[in-house]
Design a protein around this motif. Structure first.
Motif, PDB file in Angstrom:
ATOM      1  N   MET A 199       0.821  -1.247  -0.148  1.00 48.81           N
ATOM      2  CA  MET A 199       0.258   0.298   0.105  1.00 48.81           C
ATOM      3  C   MET A 199       0.856   1.113   0.367  1.00 48.81           C
ATOM      4  O   MET A 199       0.651   1.884   0.623  1.00 48.81           O
ATOM      5  N   THR A 204       6.265   7.898  -0.332  1.00 44.75           N
ATOM      6  CA  THR A 204       7.086   8.087   0.725  1.00 44.75           C
ATOM      7  C   THR A 204       8.152   8.350   1.964  1.00 44.75           C
ATOM      8  O   THR A 204       8.690   8.080   2.196  1.00 44.75           O
ATOM      9  N   ALA A 266      -0.408   4.047  -8.772  1.00 40.89           N
ATOM     10  CA  ALA A 266       0.978   4.512  -7.877  1.00 40.89           C
ATOM     11  C   ALA A 266       1.805   3.787  -8.272  1.00 40.89           C
ATOM     12  O   ALA A 266       2.977   4.773  -7.000  1.00 40.89           O
ATOM     13  N   CYS A 288       0.350  -5.070  -6.966  1.00 38.87           N
ATOM     14  CA  CYS A 288       0.025  -6.275  -6.405  1.00 38.87           C
ATOM     15  C   CYS A 288      -0.840  -6.276  -4.620  1.00 38.87           C
ATOM     16  O   CYS A 288      -0.600  -4.899  -4.292  1.00 38.87           O
ATOM     17  N   ASN A 305       0.433   1.789   5.055  1.00 35.58           N
ATOM     18  CA  ASN A 305      -0.561   2.957   5.652  1.00 35.58           C
ATOM     19  C   ASN A 305      -2.053   2.955   4.694  1.00 35.58           C
ATOM     20  O   ASN A 305      -2.421   3.526   3.869  1.00 35.58           O
ATOM     21  N   PRO A 306      -2.219   1.446   5.863  1.00 37.23           N
ATOM     22  CA  PRO A 306      -3.979   1.555   4.272  1.00 37.23           C
ATOM     23  C   PRO A 306      -4.842   3.252   4.853  1.00 37.23           C
ATOM     24  O   PRO A 306      -5.199   3.950   5.924  1.00 37.23           O
TER      25      PRO A 306
HETATM   26  C1  SAM Z   1      -3.185   5.958   1.934  1.00 39.85           C
HETATM   27  S1  SAM Z   1      -2.842   5.608   0.486  1.00 39.85           S
HETATM   28  C2  SAM Z   1      -1.184   5.238   0.729  1.00 39.85           C
HETATM   29  C3  SAM Z   1      -0.520   6.291   1.257  1.00 39.85           C
HETATM   30  C4  SAM Z   1       0.661   6.352   0.773  1.00 39.85           C
HETATM   31  N1  SAM Z   1       1.474   6.956   2.147  1.00 39.85           N
HETATM   32  C5  SAM Z   1       1.988   7.629   0.759  1.00 39.85           C
HETATM   33  O1  SAM Z   1       2.221   8.653   1.870  1.00 39.85           O
HETATM   34  O2  SAM Z   1       1.627   7.999  -0.348  1.00 39.85           O
HETATM   35  C6  SAM Z   1      -3.339   4.130   0.830  1.00 39.85           C
HETATM   36  C7  SAM Z   1      -2.665   2.912  -0.541  1.00 39.85           C
HETATM   37  O3  SAM Z   1      -3.382   1.717  -0.625  1.00 39.85           O
HETATM   38  C8  SAM Z   1      -3.561   1.675  -1.267  1.00 39.85           C
HETATM   39  N2  SAM Z   1      -4.580  -0.153  -1.299  1.00 39.85           N
HETATM   40  C9  SAM Z   1      -5.618  -0.071  -1.196  1.00 39.85           C
HETATM   41  N3  SAM Z   1      -5.604  -1.254  -0.785  1.00 39.85           N
HETATM   42  C10 SAM Z   1      -5.129  -2.127  -1.855  1.00 39.85           C
HETATM   43  C11 SAM Z   1      -4.973  -3.649  -1.460  1.00 39.85           C
HETATM   44  N4  SAM Z   1      -5.759  -4.404  -1.214  1.00 39.85           N
HETATM   45  N5  SAM Z   1      -3.765  -3.636  -1.715  1.00 39.85           N
HETATM   46  C12 SAM Z   1      -2.726  -3.149  -1.764  1.00 39.85           C
HETATM   47  N6  SAM Z   1      -2.803  -1.871  -1.667  1.00 39.85           N
HETATM   48  C13 SAM Z   1      -3.947  -1.270  -1.630  1.00 39.85           C
HETATM   49  C14 SAM Z   1      -4.292   1.879  -2.674  1.00 39.85           C
HETATM   50  O4  SAM Z   1      -3.975   2.095  -3.952  1.00 39.85           O
HETATM   51  C15 SAM Z   1      -3.576   3.515  -1.612  1.00 39.85           C
HETATM   52  O5  SAM Z   1      -1.907   3.557  -2.870  1.00 39.85           O
END
Ligand code: SAM
Length: 388
Positions: A199, A204, A266, A288, A305-306
């Motif tokens: 995620m 960052t 992303a 993935c 960081n969900p």
């Molecule tokens: C809150 S953001 C993370 C932000 C990151 N810490 C940053 O500074 O940019 C959550 C991320 O989780 C990803 N995401 C959501 N569900 C996911 C899953 N089932 N597996 C992998 N990634 C997932 C989203 O695409 C998103 O980019």
């Protein structure tokens, strides 16, 4: 050069990490608040602080403390400061402020009064006045006015230090660079184990982690700071500090840094940001689901960081994601320490594991926690509890 008071601001709650950084650099901690630390040094010292501090927001150098009961008194006191020694008549100045005064309803009024005092004084002394406006990419003066007490600072950072210059593509809900650095520092990760970040969003956390493991100065990427627009800017000292920081940075890592995200966009953004930061070659990227992330044999940290439902995603859907993270930790991350950074305590309960530490943070105004889970290897049982 005379030493003076330096106030270093940071995001709410990050003070313990900022303090540690300051002490490590050999600066005293004179006092602290929830969003800042006071130290002392010369204006030249601020160059080093801007270049090296990972968790600071701004480095402010104190010019004057005085009493002002109203805006006219503010103007008079501001006019007493020898601005012509700091700001060129051919330059540009921006005034920012934090005001808590019963007679001032709009901080912009205090800014304008202060700006008038500065430019009037420079015109009187030099026959010409600098331009002024809201842009913070040149000389910035900061006013802190509480009750009838004022402190006036040169903001030696200008733009906040969280703008490191590498994040050209922010994905949804990105974490500020300075917060990400504090989160990595809070895990105690030093590059001796692997760093796995499903995620990853805009990458960052992984980029800041790479900087930390390489001992790379966070400010090397930026080529503009407030102090560069202050008279007497010591250019030679600045290039010396940069050269030394580059020399002290490692070129390679002993560990693996693995980042994944379900969104191709992303991962592309994370890759490009890492390339701008100069650490792309040290990070492995994959698209993935978090649960499919390949976690290498050995030890280290797995950090996620969900989304937590304030800005993206619905809480209901997220419940199963959090429960799934618990399963992922149990099944694939043995030997590691698992971390979840979240602003939703109820969702965190769905993970179904007992957190051994809960470190408080703020992401903007949202109170968050970095939750740490010990994921024991082999026969040692994972500490599990039923969370209600
Ligand atoms: C809150 S953001 C993370 C932000 C990151 N810490 C940053 O500074 O940019 C959550 C991320 O989780 C990803 N995401 C959501 N569900 C996911 C899953 N089932 N597996 C992998 N990634 C997932 C989203 O695409 C998103 O980019």
């Amino acid at each position: 050069m005379k030493p003076g008071r330096i106030l270093i601001t940071c995001a709410k709650g990050i003070t313990p990490f900022l303090k540690e950084e300051l002490l490590h650099l050999g600066f005293p901690v004179l006092s602290e608040t929830i969003a800042g630390v006071a130290t002392e040094g010369t204006i030249d010292d601020t160059l080093r602080l801007n270049l090296l501090l990972r968790t600071a927001h701004r480095v402010l150098f104190l010019l004057s403390d005085f009493t002002a009961r109203d805006a006219d008194e503010l103007y008079r006191e501001m006019s007493e400061i020898s601005w012509e020694d700091y700001i060129s008549e051919d330059g540009y100045v921006c005034v920012t402020s934090s005001v808590d005064h019963p007679g001032i309803r709009d901080t912009r009024y205090a800014n304008v009064k202060s700006k008038d005092a500065i430019v009037d004084r420079i015109r009187e002394k030099r026959g010409k006045r600098p331009d002024s406006g809201p842009d913070q990419d040149r000389a910035v003066v900061n006013l802190y006015w509480k009750g009838d007490q004022c402190s006036v600072y040169i903001d030696t950072s200008g733009e906040p230090l969280s703008r490191r210059g590498y994040r050209k593509i922010p994905m949804g809900a990105p974490m500020q660079e300075t917060l990400a650095a504090a989160v990595v520092l809070a895990t105690g990760w030093d590059g001796s184990g692997h760093f796995v970040n499903p995620m990853c969003g805009s990458g960052t956390l992984a980029i800041e982690a790479a900087f930390i493991a390489l001992n790379r100065a966070p400010g090397l990427q930026r080529n503009n700071y407030g102090f560069m627009h202050i008279k007497g800017f010591n250019e030679q000292l600045w290039s010396g500090l940069r050269a030394q920081a580059k020399k002290q940075a490692e070129k390679t890592l002993q560990c693996r840094i693995i980042v994944t995200d379900i969104s191709r966009e992303a991962v592309d953004a994370a890759r490009r940001n890492a390339a701008t930061a100069g650490v792309e070659h040290l990070i492995e990227f994959a698209v993935c689901d978090y649960s499919e992330t390949s976690v290498p044999q050995g030890s280290g940290i797995v950090i996620l960081n969900p989304e937590y439902g304030d800005r993206m995603g619905r809480i209901r859907e997220l419940e199963s994601v959090y429960a799934g993270i618990g399963d992922f930790f149990k099944q694939k991350c043995r030997g590691y320490t698992g971390y979840i950074f979240t602003g939703n305590a109820d969702l965190a309960k769905k993970v179904g594991l007992r957190a051994k530490r809960r470190i408080p943070f703020f992401n903007s105004r949202i109170e968050c926690r970095l939750l740490a889970y010990e994921l024991y290897e082999g026969s040692r049982k994972i500490k599990e509890t039923k969370m209600s």
